[in-house]
Design a protein around this motif. Structure first.
Motif, PDB file in Angstrom:
ATOM      1  N   GLU A  17      67.621  52.102  49.857  1.00  0.00           N
ATOM      2  CA  GLU A  17      68.701  51.543  50.669  1.00  0.00           C
ATOM      3  C   GLU A  17      68.193  50.431  51.574  1.00  0.00           C
ATOM      4  O   GLU A  17      67.126  50.543  52.184  1.00  0.00           O
ATOM      5  N   LEU A  18      68.975  49.376  51.624  1.00  0.00           N
ATOM      6  CA  LEU A  18      68.800  48.288  52.591  1.00  0.00           C
ATOM      7  C   LEU A  18      70.159  48.104  53.240  1.00  0.00           C
ATOM      8  O   LEU A  18      71.097  47.644  52.588  1.00  0.00           O
ATOM      9  N   GLY A  19      70.269  48.509  54.503  1.00  0.00           N
ATOM     10  CA  GLY A  19      71.579  48.465  55.146  1.00  0.00           C
ATOM     11  C   GLY A  19      72.507  49.458  54.470  1.00  0.00           C
ATOM     12  O   GLY A  19      72.138  50.601  54.216  1.00  0.00           O
ATOM     13  N   THR A  20      73.703  48.997  54.111  1.00  0.00           N
ATOM     14  CA  THR A  20      74.698  49.884  53.503  1.00  0.00           C
ATOM     15  C   THR A  20      74.690  49.812  51.971  1.00  0.00           C
ATOM     16  O   THR A  20      75.494  50.471  51.326  1.00  0.00           O
ATOM     17  N   GLU A  21      73.799  49.020  51.410  1.00  0.00           N
ATOM     18  CA  GLU A  21      73.778  48.819  49.962  1.00  0.00           C
ATOM     19  C   GLU A  21      72.589  49.523  49.305  1.00  0.00           C
ATOM     20  O   GLU A  21      71.570  49.765  49.944  1.00  0.00           O
ATOM     21  N   THR A  22      72.743  49.805  48.018  1.00  0.00           N
ATOM     22  CA  THR A  22      71.683  50.421  47.238  1.00  0.00           C
ATOM     23  C   THR A  22      71.083  49.382  46.299  1.00  0.00           C
ATOM     24  O   THR A  22      71.799  48.647  45.627  1.00  0.00           O
ATOM     25  N   TYR A  23      69.766  49.350  46.266  1.00  0.00           N
ATOM     26  CA  TYR A  23      69.006  48.435  45.426  1.00  0.00           C
ATOM     27  C   TYR A  23      68.037  49.262  44.600  1.00  0.00           C
ATOM     28  O   TYR A  23      67.829  50.451  44.877  1.00  0.00           O
ATOM     29  N   CYS A  24      67.411  48.643  43.610  1.00  0.00           N
ATOM     30  CA  CYS A  24      66.411  49.357  42.831  1.00  0.00           C
ATOM     31  C   CYS A  24      65.374  48.383  42.296  1.00  0.00           C
ATOM     32  O   CYS A  24      65.609  47.173  42.214  1.00  0.00           O
ATOM     33  N   VAL A  25      64.200  48.934  41.970  1.00  0.00           N
ATOM     34  CA  VAL A  25      63.122  48.192  41.324  1.00  0.00           C
ATOM     35  C   VAL A  25      62.611  49.054  40.179  1.00  0.00           C
ATOM     36  O   VAL A  25      62.739  50.279  40.199  1.00  0.00           O
ATOM     37  N   ASP A  26      62.013  48.404  39.212  1.00  0.00           N
ATOM     38  CA  ASP A  26      61.393  49.108  38.099  1.00  0.00           C
ATOM     39  C   ASP A  26      60.258  49.961  38.658  1.00  0.00           C
ATOM     40  O   ASP A  26      59.382  49.458  39.365  1.00  0.00           O
ATOM     41  N   ILE A  27      60.253  51.242  38.337  1.00  0.00           N
ATOM     42  CA  ILE A  27      59.257  52.163  38.871  1.00  0.00           C
ATOM     43  C   ILE A  27      57.841  51.761  38.427  1.00  0.00           C
ATOM     44  O   ILE A  27      56.856  52.082  39.102  1.00  0.00           O
ATOM     45  N   ALA A  28      57.733  51.005  37.348  1.00  0.00           N
ATOM     46  CA  ALA A  28      56.415  50.561  36.870  1.00  0.00           C
ATOM     47  C   ALA A  28      55.722  49.653  37.876  1.00  0.00           C
ATOM     48  O   ALA A  28      54.502  49.533  37.857  1.00  0.00           O
ATOM     49  N   HIS A  29      56.486  49.036  38.784  1.00  0.00           N
ATOM     50  CA  HIS A  29      55.906  48.159  39.804  1.00  0.00           C
ATOM     51  C   HIS A  29      55.418  48.928  41.032  1.00  0.00           C
ATOM     52  O   HIS A  29      54.730  48.369  41.875  1.00  0.00           O
ATOM     53  N   VAL A  30      55.811  50.199  41.148  1.00  0.00           N
ATOM     54  CA  VAL A  30      55.571  50.967  42.370  1.00  0.00           C
ATOM     55  C   VAL A  30      54.279  51.771  42.271  1.00  0.00           C
ATOM     56  O   VAL A  30      54.065  52.514  41.312  1.00  0.00           O
ATOM     57  N   ALA A  31      53.416  51.627  43.278  1.00  0.00           N
ATOM     58  CA  ALA A  31      52.179  52.409  43.349  1.00  0.00           C
ATOM     59  C   ALA A  31      52.410  53.708  44.112  1.00  0.00           C
ATOM     60  O   ALA A  31      51.946  54.771  43.714  1.00  0.00           O
ATOM     61  N   GLU A  32      53.133  53.616  45.242  1.00  0.00           N
ATOM     62  CA  GLU A  32      53.390  54.794  46.064  1.00  0.00           C
ATOM     63  C   GLU A  32      54.480  54.506  47.078  1.00  0.00           C
ATOM     64  O   GLU A  32      54.865  53.357  47.284  1.00  0.00           O
TER      65      GLU A  32
END
Length: 144
Positions: A17-32
């Motif tokens: 969440e950023l403010g009142t909206e929902t966003y997403c990123v590809d989990i492959a980019h996330v380390a932790e």
């Protein structure tokens, strides 16, 4: 369709969440994902750079994606999504400060609509779910 072919058409996305909206990123980019701790402010840094923090001996630059994407509101700013250094520009350790991390979802790529903004490198696509939209963003466009 084989099970392998069906699997290849889905992607796992981390929703946040950023403010009142929902966003997403590809989990492959996330380390932790970590809790927000003390940040050290860097004088004369770009407006979107919140500061740096020490994560297991690595100096990690913390970026506010709300500033980059022009999203209003302060929010809770409770979590930091740290991106895989191998997928960031110049191999930098970068994290985004977000209001909350919700869940990892599996999405069929056929359910992702292209960005409604032509030539918008930041938006990978839009996912319609339960009458709302989830904006799929590319973490590589936000640099420190």
């Amino acid at each position: 369709m084989s099970e392998a072919a069906a699997r290849s058409r889905t992607v796992q996305l981390l929703e946040f969440e950023l403010g009142t909206e929902t966003y997403c990123v590809d989990i492959a980019h996330v380390a932790e994902i970590v809790d927000v701790n003390d940040l050290t402010v860097i004088p004369n840094s770009a407006r979107h750079v919140e500061g740096v923090m020490d994560l297991r001996g690595k100096t990690t630059t913390i970026v506010d994606p709300k500033v980059v994407f022009g999203i209003a509101g302060d929010g809770n700013r409770k979590r930091i999504i740290v991106f895989d250094q191998e997928r960031t520009t110049d191999g930098k350790s970068i994290g985004w400060i977000v209001d909350e991390v919700d869940q990892v979802v599996e999405v069929d790529e056929d359910d992702v609509e292209s960005s409604p903004v032509d030539e918008d490198e930041a938006v990978r696509g839009v996912i319609k779910r339960d009458g709302d939209f989830v904006i799929w963003v590319r973490p590589t466009v936000v640099d420190a």
